[in-house]
Design a protein around this motif. Structure first.
Motif, PDB file in Angstrom:
ATOM      1  N   ARG A  29       0.835  -1.200   0.000  1.00 17.65           N
ATOM      2  CA  ARG A  29       0.000   0.000   0.000  1.00 17.65           C
ATOM      3  C   ARG A  29       0.871   1.253   0.000  1.00 17.65           C
ATOM      4  N   ALA A  30       1.998   1.215   0.725  1.00 13.30           N
ATOM      5  CA  ALA A  30       2.898   2.358   0.753  1.00 13.30           C
ATOM      6  C   ALA A  30       3.478   2.630  -0.635  1.00 13.30           C
ATOM      7  N   VAL A  31       3.805   1.566  -1.373  1.00 14.03           N
ATOM      8  CA  VAL A  31       4.331   1.730  -2.729  1.00 14.03           C
ATOM      9  C   VAL A  31       3.265   2.353  -3.629  1.00 14.03           C
ATOM     10  N   LEU A  32       2.010   1.902  -3.469  1.00 16.33           N
ATOM     11  CA  LEU A  32       0.913   2.468  -4.254  1.00 16.33           C
ATOM     12  C   LEU A  32       0.732   3.948  -3.932  1.00 16.33           C
ATOM     13  N   MET A  33       0.800   4.300  -2.651  1.00 17.40           N
ATOM     14  CA  MET A  33       0.673   5.699  -2.254  1.00 17.40           C
ATOM     15  C   MET A  33       1.817   6.542  -2.817  1.00 17.40           C
ATOM     16  N   LEU A  34       3.015   5.970  -2.839  1.00 18.28           N
ATOM     17  CA  LEU A  34       4.162   6.680  -3.399  1.00 18.28           C
ATOM     18  C   LEU A  34       3.960   6.917  -4.890  1.00 18.28           C
ATOM     19  N   ALA A  35       3.402   5.929  -5.587  1.00 13.68           N
ATOM     20  CA  ALA A  35       3.135   6.087  -7.020  1.00 13.68           C
ATOM     21  C   ALA A  35       2.104   7.187  -7.257  1.00 13.68           C
ATOM     22  N   ARG A  36       1.042   7.186  -6.476  1.00 15.10           N
ATOM     23  CA  ARG A  36      -0.010   8.195  -6.671  1.00 15.10           C
ATOM     24  C   ARG A  36       0.491   9.607  -6.380  1.00 15.10           C
ATOM     25  N   THR A  37       1.230   9.756  -5.298  1.00 19.04           N
ATOM     26  CA  THR A  37       1.729  11.095  -4.980  1.00 19.04           C
ATOM     27  C   THR A  37       2.794  11.535  -5.974  1.00 19.04           C
ATOM     28  N   SER A  38       3.527  10.575  -6.566  1.00 19.37           N
ATOM     29  CA  SER A  38       4.480  10.926  -7.628  1.00 19.37           C
ATOM     30  C   SER A  38       3.735  11.449  -8.852  1.00 19.37           C
ATOM     31  N   GLN A  39       2.594  10.844  -9.160  1.00 18.81           N
ATOM     32  CA  GLN A  39       1.770  11.348 -10.260  1.00 18.81           C
ATOM     33  C   GLN A  39       1.279  12.758  -9.971  1.00 18.81           C
ATOM     34  N   ALA A  40       0.819  12.994  -8.721  1.00 23.73           N
ATOM     35  CA  ALA A  40       0.364  14.330  -8.350  1.00 23.73           C
ATOM     36  C   ALA A  40       1.510  15.336  -8.410  1.00 23.73           C
ATOM     37  N   HIS A  41       2.703  14.916  -7.985  1.00 21.60           N
ATOM     38  CA  HIS A  41       3.866  15.807  -8.033  1.00 21.60           C
ATOM     39  C   HIS A  41       4.205  16.166  -9.474  1.00 21.60           C
ATOM     40  N   ALA A  42       4.132  15.183 -10.377  1.00 21.52           N
ATOM     41  CA  ALA A  42       4.387  15.466 -11.791  1.00 21.52           C
ATOM     42  C   ALA A  42       3.404  16.511 -12.314  1.00 21.52           C
ATOM     43  N   MET A  43       2.132  16.388 -11.924  1.00 21.90           N
ATOM     44  CA  MET A  43       1.134  17.377 -12.337  1.00 21.90           C
ATOM     45  C   MET A  43       1.493  18.770 -11.840  1.00 21.90           C
ATOM     46  N   SER A  44       1.978  18.856 -10.600  1.00 22.59           N
ATOM     47  CA  SER A  44       2.327  20.166 -10.033  1.00 22.59           C
ATOM     48  C   SER A  44       3.511  20.799 -10.755  1.00 22.59           C
ATOM     49  N   GLN A  45       4.284  19.973 -11.468  1.00 22.80           N
ATOM     50  CA  GLN A  45       5.407  20.474 -12.259  1.00 22.80           C
ATOM     51  C   GLN A  45       5.008  20.726 -13.724  1.00 22.80           C
ATOM     52  N   GLY A  46       3.731  20.528 -14.022  1.00 24.65           N
ATOM     53  CA  GLY A  46       3.243  20.784 -15.377  1.00 24.65           C
ATOM     54  C   GLY A  46       3.476  19.652 -16.353  1.00 24.65           C
ATOM     55  N   ARG A  47       3.740  18.433 -15.855  1.00 23.52           N
ATOM     56  CA  ARG A  47       3.997  17.289 -16.722  1.00 23.52           C
ATOM     57  C   ARG A  47       2.876  16.265 -16.605  1.00 23.52           C
ATOM     58  N   ASP A  48       2.658  15.520 -17.688  1.00 24.85           N
ATOM     59  CA  ASP A  48       1.669  14.436 -17.656  1.00 24.85           C
ATOM     60  C   ASP A  48       2.355  13.083 -17.630  1.00 24.85           C
ATOM     61  N   TYR A  49       3.576  13.029 -17.166  1.00 23.23           N
ATOM     62  CA  TYR A  49       4.311  11.776 -17.006  1.00 23.23           C
ATOM     63  C   TYR A  49       5.223  11.897 -15.778  1.00 23.23           C
ATOM     64  N   VAL A  50       5.515  10.765 -15.159  1.00 19.61           N
ATOM     65  CA  VAL A  50       6.303  10.728 -13.921  1.00 19.61           C
ATOM     66  C   VAL A  50       7.768  10.475 -14.260  1.00 19.61           C
ATOM     67  N   THR A  51       8.653  11.175 -13.558  1.00 14.47           N
ATOM     68  CA  THR A  51      10.092  10.939 -13.664  1.00 14.47           C
ATOM     69  C   THR A  51      10.613  10.439 -12.312  1.00 14.47           C
ATOM     70  N   PRO A  52      11.816   9.873 -12.272  1.00 12.18           N
ATOM     71  CA  PRO A  52      12.385   9.459 -10.983  1.00 12.18           C
ATOM     72  C   PRO A  52      12.516  10.622  -9.997  1.00 12.18           C
ATOM     73  N   GLN A  53      12.684  11.833 -10.514  1.00 11.14           N
ATOM     74  CA  GLN A  53      12.804  12.993  -9.630  1.00 11.14           C
ATOM     75  C   GLN A  53      11.500  13.256  -8.869  1.00 11.14           C
ATOM     76  N   ASP A  54      10.365  12.934  -9.472  1.00  8.40           N
ATOM     77  CA  ASP A  54       9.082  13.059  -8.762  1.00  8.40           C
ATOM     78  C   ASP A  54       9.047  12.106  -7.568  1.00  8.40           C
ATOM     79  N   VAL A  55       9.513  10.892  -7.779  1.00  5.54           N
ATOM     80  CA  VAL A  55       9.542   9.900  -6.704  1.00  5.54           C
ATOM     81  C   VAL A  55      10.480  10.353  -5.595  1.00  5.54           C
ATOM     82  N   GLN A  56      11.659  10.812  -5.965  1.00 12.90           N
ATOM     83  CA  GLN A  56      12.652  11.214  -4.983  1.00 12.90           C
ATOM     84  C   GLN A  56      12.201  12.413  -4.164  1.00 12.90           C
TER      85      GLN A  56
END
Length: 324
Positions: free
Chosen positions: A264-291
């Protein structure tokens, strides 16, 4: 039924437009909340990211750092219903969820909803309530429903919880069990503001009228629901998914991690990485979003042996796992 996520990134004009609209609205909400919460833009952004990913936030900090003000300002900026529950040892589960009350006129029991029936709930000093009372939040935080005497009541979306804890005063408190901690997407600390921001805070809050009372909505509830609906559409490449799993497995393989992150923690990390990518104006996730958000998502779910601190331990693993 949701379609299977695409295996290869393909530009999508409609998705890109939604991300662009989100970023503009997101920055507007951050700026609005920053009118009353000075010097804490990064914390505001992270709380909003967790909320966008349909997650809940635990704010662990000393009293007086603006935790309650932050929750009120967010609710005002998003134009959603806000309720606050002060958790105490004598609080009962029915005081949170509600209960069935006998109506003398209709000669039948009617459900009286409790304060949990809202859009943004502030659970103040959550660890002061008994474990039985704390457990009243488990179902609603995970499923968005409340079951009372065998009847399940569905919450009107969005439902988001911001809980606070005081790390200094442990008298009369009850530790949150692992299942409860795992329900929180992020654990954050407000900390003290920089000196200049604290001076500005004095200027703002010493005014005649409380500034939070004058905050106007930046977005409406429907806009925020559109934020949440856009998150699953943000592309994560196969290598990105493997990177998330490799991070989790690197932590699990380390003997210092007595309580490693769950799936579940991995799933939450994936979802928040997607949200972080959106906040950066991107529609795709990069490793920097995860980090950028990994430590905030994973650390509070972990127990680390010795003198290591979970937050630093996650950063150590991030430095070791190869970036795709």
């Amino acid at each position: 039924m949701n379609p299977r996520p695409a295996a290869v990134y393909a530009p999508d004009a409609e998705r890109a437009a939604r991300v662009a609209a989100f970023r503009q609205q997101f920055d507007g909400v951050v700026a609005n909340v920053a009118r009353v919460i000075k010097g804490k833009d990064e914390i505001i952004r992270k709380v909003l990211l967790a909320m966008t990913a349909k997650g809940h936030v635990l704010l662990k900090d000393v009293p007086g750092t603006g935790k309650t003000m932050l929750a009120r300002a967010l609710a005002a900026s998003i134009d959603c219903r806000f309720r606050r529950i002060q958790f105490t040892p004598d609080l009962l589960p029915m005081d949170i969820t509600g209960t069935n009350v006998f109506n003398l006129r209709s000669k039948s029991f009617e459900f009286q909803p409790g304060p949990v029936f809202t859009n943004l709930l502030l659970a103040d000093e959550l660890n002061r309530a008994t474990p039985k009372t704390q457990s009243a939040l488990l179902e609603v935080m995970a499923e968005g429903t409340v079951t009372v005497e065998g009847t399940t009541h569905r919450m009107e979306p969005p439902f988001l919880a911001i809980a606070t804890m005081n790390p200094l005063d442990h008298e009369g408190t009850y530790a949150l069990p692992a299942a409860q901690m795992d329900r929180f997407t992020m654990q954050l600390s407000m900390g003290f503001p920089p000196p200049d921001a604290e001076v500005e805070m004095l200027d703002v809050h010493l005014a005649e009228d409380p500034p939070v009372e004058h905050l106007r909505p930046v977005v409406h509830r429907e806009d925020f629901l559109a934020w949440q609906a856009t998150v699953p559409r943000i592309f994560i490449a196969e290598q990105g998914k493997r990177y998330l799993v490799e991070l989790a497995n690197a932590i699990r393989a380390d003997a210092r991690a007595l309580s490693p992150p769950s799936p579940r923690a991995v799933l939450m990390l994936a979802r928040t990485s997607q949200a972080h990518a959106m906040s950066q104006g991107r529609d795709y996730v990069t490793p920097q979003d995860v980090q950028a958000i990994a430590a905030d998502v994973l650390a509070h779910r972990m127990v680390v042996s010795g003198s290591d601190v979970a937050h630093g331990f996650v950063h150590e693993v991030l430095a070791k796992v190869p970036v795709p």
